[in-house]
Design a protein around this motif. Structure first.
Motif, PDB file in Angstrom:
ATOM      1  N   ASN A  79       0.829  -1.212   0.000  1.00  8.32           N
ATOM      2  CA  ASN A  79       0.000   0.000   0.000  1.00  8.32           C
ATOM      3  C   ASN A  79       0.856   1.251   0.000  1.00  8.32           C
ATOM      4  OD1 ASN A  79      -2.822  -1.130   0.355  1.00  8.32           O
ATOM      5  ND2 ASN A  79      -1.608  -2.219   1.896  1.00  8.32           N
ATOM      6  N   HIS A  85      -1.190   1.825  10.250  1.00  8.21           N
ATOM      7  CA  HIS A  85      -0.967   0.749  11.224  1.00  8.21           C
ATOM      8  C   HIS A  85       0.281  -0.029  10.826  1.00  8.21           C
ATOM      9  CE1 HIS A  85      -3.209  -1.337   8.071  1.00  8.21           C
ATOM     10  NE2 HIS A  85      -2.836  -2.492   8.573  1.00  8.21           N
ATOM     11  N   ASP A  91       2.424  -4.648   4.982  1.00  5.96           N
ATOM     12  CA  ASP A  91       1.933  -4.113   3.711  1.00  5.96           C
ATOM     13  C   ASP A  91       1.594  -2.619   3.824  1.00  5.96           C
ATOM     14  OD1 ASP A  91      -0.280  -4.984   5.307  1.00  5.96           O
ATOM     15  OD2 ASP A  91      -1.606  -4.908   3.572  1.00  5.96           O
ATOM     16  N   HIS A  92       1.835  -2.050   5.017  1.00  2.00           N
ATOM     17  CA  HIS A  92       1.590  -0.611   5.200  1.00  2.00           C
ATOM     18  C   HIS A  92       2.832   0.162   5.647  1.00  2.00           C
ATOM     19  CE1 HIS A  92      -2.814  -0.907   4.689  1.00  2.00           C
ATOM     20  NE2 HIS A  92      -2.521  -2.166   4.946  1.00  2.00           N
ATOM     21  N   ASP A 116      -6.899  -0.374   6.983  1.00  6.00           N
ATOM     22  CA  ASP A 116      -7.485  -1.712   7.144  1.00  6.00           C
ATOM     23  C   ASP A 116      -8.380  -1.706   8.368  1.00  6.00           C
ATOM     24  OD1 ASP A 116      -5.698  -2.172   5.143  1.00  6.00           O
ATOM     25  OD2 ASP A 116      -4.593  -3.757   6.188  1.00  6.00           O
ATOM     26  N   HIS A 143     -10.447  -7.997   8.171  1.00  2.35           N
ATOM     27  CA  HIS A 143     -10.972  -7.066   7.163  1.00  2.35           C
ATOM     28  C   HIS A 143     -12.495  -7.155   7.081  1.00  2.35           C
ATOM     29  CE1 HIS A 143      -6.935  -6.175   5.649  1.00  2.35           C
ATOM     30  NE2 HIS A 143      -6.678  -7.433   5.939  1.00  2.35           N
ATOM     31  N   HIS A 159      -6.951  -1.460  -1.621  1.00  7.91           N
ATOM     32  CA  HIS A 159      -6.576  -2.662  -0.876  1.00  7.91           C
ATOM     33  C   HIS A 159      -7.288  -3.885  -1.444  1.00  7.91           C
ATOM     34  CE1 HIS A 159      -5.296  -5.067   2.602  1.00  7.91           C
ATOM     35  NE2 HIS A 159      -4.567  -4.050   2.998  1.00  7.91           N
TER      36      HIS A 159
HETATM   37 ZN   LIG Z   1      -3.261  -4.166   4.666  1.00  4.10          ZN
END
Ligand SMILES: [Zn+2]
Ligand SMILES: [Zn+2]
Length: 560
Positions: A24, A79, A83-84, A169, A374, A396
Motif C-alpha cells: 500500500n 498501522h 503491507d503498510h 485496514d 478485514h 486494498h
Molecule cells: Zn493491509
C-alpha cells in the motif's frame, strides 16, 4: 482552514495497493496542478513468490513522487502491518519526509529504521490515538478502528476542497479484546459534516456477513486447547497481538506455560509491552528450557503459519528446530487464514507435520479459531451507512475486489465510484471524480539486499536459468585464434538420459563449439566477443534440439 483557489485541485494517487493486496502506497495531493503539495499514506511491501526466485520483498516504485520529494509534507502510517509500513526503511532515503504514526506503529517503525543507516535522520512524530495533525492544507484526524493488530487508524483528511475518509485496514469488531472498539461516533459525525470521498479496504468484499470477533476466537481457542493432551503448538501472525494474548490466556487456563518460538513473536511482544499491552501475563519460558516441562504443561506460540521456509513452524515440521520437537500425540493449531491453492509452502507444512503424527487443527475443521481482520459485506454496508461519502474509492484489493466493491457501493446509493489502478491520478474535486493523469508506477525488487527494477536482468536471467538450465563453455585460444585447449562444456540443471547420457551430450556440444570457432574468419577469432557470440549461438541451438528448451549459455574465452 485556508480557502481553496480556483486553480486548486484535490487528487488521490495510489502508487501501490490498487489492483493487489499488499504494497500500500497512497498519495493525496492538493494545489494547482503545477504546484501540488502531497501527503503519503502508508508505504508497505508485498512478498515475492515462485515467479520471483530469490526475491522475498517487493517495494512500490516511488519514481513519480521522488521527483516531487520536496513537496511531500509528511508520510502518515495507518498501522504496523508490513503491507503498510514495510517499505519505509527501504524508501525513506529517497523521500526524506517526516513520519507520523501512533505509538505501537512508531515503536516497530523505529526498530526497522535502525537497521538502515541511511535512515538515521528519519524523524517519527508520535500521534496519540484519536489525535490530530496538520500538514499544510491537510488537517488529519486519527480515528480508532478495529483490525488484527494494535492501533489500526482510519484518517479523516480535511482539505479546503472536501474531506476524505481514508479507512486503512479495518473491520467492525464489537469486542476486539485489546484497544477500543471502532469509533463509530467520529465516523458518523464526519458523515454529518459531509465526506467527499471514502478510500476503503476491499479485501473481503466477496464475503457475506461479518468477519467475526476476536472475543469469539478466544473462547474457541480456550475450549480447544483445554481439551488437548501432549504438546501444543499454535501458529498465528505475531502482529495479531490480541490473538497472541488469547492463546496465552487459553494456555494459562489449561495449566500450560507459554514458550515463544520465532523472532517476530519476541519482537511483537516487546512492542506490545512498550504500549502497556500484555503486561500482566506470566513470564515466557525460553525455548531452551521448554523441554523440562511435561508435554501437557507447555504450549509453543510459533511464527510461520503461512509456511514461510525459515520461520519457526517450518523448522519444527522439518525436525530441524534446535529446541522444539513435535511428534505423535502432539497438536498444532493454525489460528490464521489458510491460503488457498497456489502457495506451495503452506501445503507442504501441514503434510510434514501430519507425517510426524501431529494432529492438525485449522479454521476449515475448527470454525472459530480464526477470524479475518478485514470487513465483510455487512460491515462495509455499515461503514457506508455511517460515512455516506459522495465518492467511493475502493482500494486494498485485486482488480476483481475493487470492481465488486464499486458495484456494492453503487448498490448502497453512493453517487460516484472510481476504481483507479496504481499510477492513476484521480481528481476528487472540483468536478466529478475522474482519472486525469497516469504517472509512472511499478515494483522494485529487493534482490540480495540490492534494489532492482521489476524487470531487471538479474531476475530475468535467474528465472530463465531456473526453467531452462545452464551450459558453460570454456575454451583457450592463442593470440592468433587457434584453439590451445577445450572447448569444455559443463551443464547445470539439465536432465540426463540413458540413451544419450549427459557426458556424451556435452562432448558433442564441445564438438559443435569447436566447429563454430573453426568456421570463424581469422581476424574474428582474435576478438573474444565474436568467438563467445558464435559459440553461444551454436550451443544454444543444439540445446534447443536436444532438450526442447533454450538453456542459458555462458561462454568464456581465455587467451594464452
Ligand atoms: Zn493491509
Ligand atoms: Zn492491516
Amino acid at each position: 482552514m485556508i480557502k481553496a483557489k480556483a486553480s486548486d485541485e484535490l487528487v488521490f494517487l495510489p502508487l501501490g495497493g490498487s489492483n493487489e493486496i499488499g504494497m500500500n502506497f497512497n498519495l493525496y495531493g492538493f494545489g494547482p496542478p503545477h504546484a501540488r503539495k502531497w501527503i503519503v499514506v502508508d508505504l508497505g511491501v508485498t512478498f515475492g513468490d515462485q515467479t520471483t526466485p530469490g526475491v522475498e520483498i517487493i517495494l512500490p516504485d516511488p519514481e513519480f513522487i521522488e521527483e516531487h520529494a520536496d513537496d511531500i509534507l509528511g508520510i502518515v502510517l495507518t498501522h504496523a502491518h508490513e503491507d503498510h509500513i514495510g517499505a519505509v526503511s527501504w524508501l525513506w532515503p529517497r523521500l526524506k519526509a517526516p513520519l507520523y504514526a501512533t505509538p505501537f506503529t512508531a515503536f516497530l517503525l523505529r526498530e526497522k529504521l535502525r537497521e538502515n543507516s541511511a535512515c538515521l535522520e528519519a524523524e517519527i512524530t508520535e500521534i496519540p490515538l484519536g489525535g490530530s495533525l496538520t500538514l499544510g492544507p491537510f488537517e488529519i484526524d486519527f480515528i480508532t478502528l478495529t483490525h488484527s493488530i494494535p492501533e489500526p487508524n482510519g484518517l479523516a483528511i480535511r482539505t479546503p476542497l472536501g474531506t476524505i475518509l481514508h479507512t486503512g485496514d479495518w473491520k467492525i469488531d464489537p469486542d476486539p479484546l485489546l484497544g477500543d472498539v471502532t469509533d463509530s461516533d467520529a465516523i458518523q459525525k464526519l458523515g454529518d459534516e459531509g465526506i467527499l470521498a471514502m478510500v476503503c479496504d476491499s479485501t473481503n468484499v466477496f464475503v457475506d456477513g461479518h468477519a467475526g470477533s476476536e472475543a469469539d476466537v478466544r473462547v474457541a481457542l480456550t475450549n480447544l486447547i483445554g481439551g488437548l493432551k501432549g504438546k501444543v503448538a499454535v501458529a498465528c501472525f505475531a502482529s495479531n497481538v490480541a490473538r497472541m494474548d488469547s492463546v496465552i490466556r487459553a494456555a494459562e487456563a489449561a495449566g500450560r506455560r507459554v514458550c515463544l518460538v520465532g523472532r517476530s513473536m519476541h519482537r511483537m511482544s516487546a512492542a506490545a509491552k512498550s504500549v502497556g499491552i500484555m503486561e500482566d501475563i506470566e513470564a515466557f519460558i525460553p525455548d531452551t528450557q521448554a523441554g523440562y516441562f511435561p508435554d501437557d504443561k507447555i504450549l509453543f506460540l510459533c511464527t510461520g503459519s503461512q509456511g514461510e521456509a525459515r520461520a519457526a513452524l517450518s523448522r519444527i515440521a522439518e525436525g530441524t528446530h534446535s529446541q522444539v520437537r513435535l511428534g505423535a500425540g502432539d497438536a498444532c493449531i493454525f489460528s490464521s487464514r489458510v491460503i488457498p491453492g497456489n502457495a506451495v509452502p503452506i501445503r507442504n507444512l501441514p503434510n510434514k507435520l501430519a507425517d510426524r503424527g501431529v494432529r492438525l487443527y485449522t479454521e476449515r475443521d475448527q470454525p472459530g479459531i480464526h477470524v479475518s481482520g478485514h470487513p465483510c459485506r455487512d460491515e462495509l454496508a455499515q461503514m457506508y451507512h455511517w460515512a455516506r461519502p459522495e465518492i467511493a474509492v475502493p482500494t486494498h484489493g485485486e482488480r476483481r475486489h475493487l470492481l465488486e466493491h464499486a458495484a456494492f457501493a453503487k448498490d448502497l446509493q453512493v453517487p460516484q465510484t472510481v476504481t483507479p489502478r496504481n499510477g492513476d491520478m484521480v481528481r476528487l474535486a472540483p468536478g466529478r471524480a475522474e482519472v486525469i493523469d497516469e504517472v509512472p508506477s511499478g515494483r522494485i525488487y529487493v534482490d540480495g539486499g540490492v534494489l532492482t527494477p521489476e524487470n531487471g536482468d538479474a531476475l530475468r536471467e535467474r528465472r530463465h536459468a531456473a526453467f531452462n538450465g545452464i551450459l558453460t563453455v570454456s575454451v583457450v585460444l592463442d593470440r592468433m585464434g587457434k584453439i590451445a585447449s577445450g572447448p569444455q562444456v559443463r551443464a547445470l540443471g539439465l536432465p540426463t538420459d540413458e540413451a544419450y547420457p549427459l557426458e556424451d551430450v556435452l562432448d558433442d556440444l564441445a564438438g559443435e563449439a569447436e566447429n563454430a570457432i573453426n568456421r570463424l574468419k581469422g581476424d574474428a577469432r582474435e576478438v573474444d566477443d565474436e568467438v563467445e557470440t558464435a559459440v553461444s549461438r551454436v550451443v544454444k541451438r543444439a540445446g534447443q534440439r536436444i532438450w526442447g528448451r533454450r538453456p542459458v549459455v555462458e561462454t568464456t574465452v581465455l587467451r594464452i
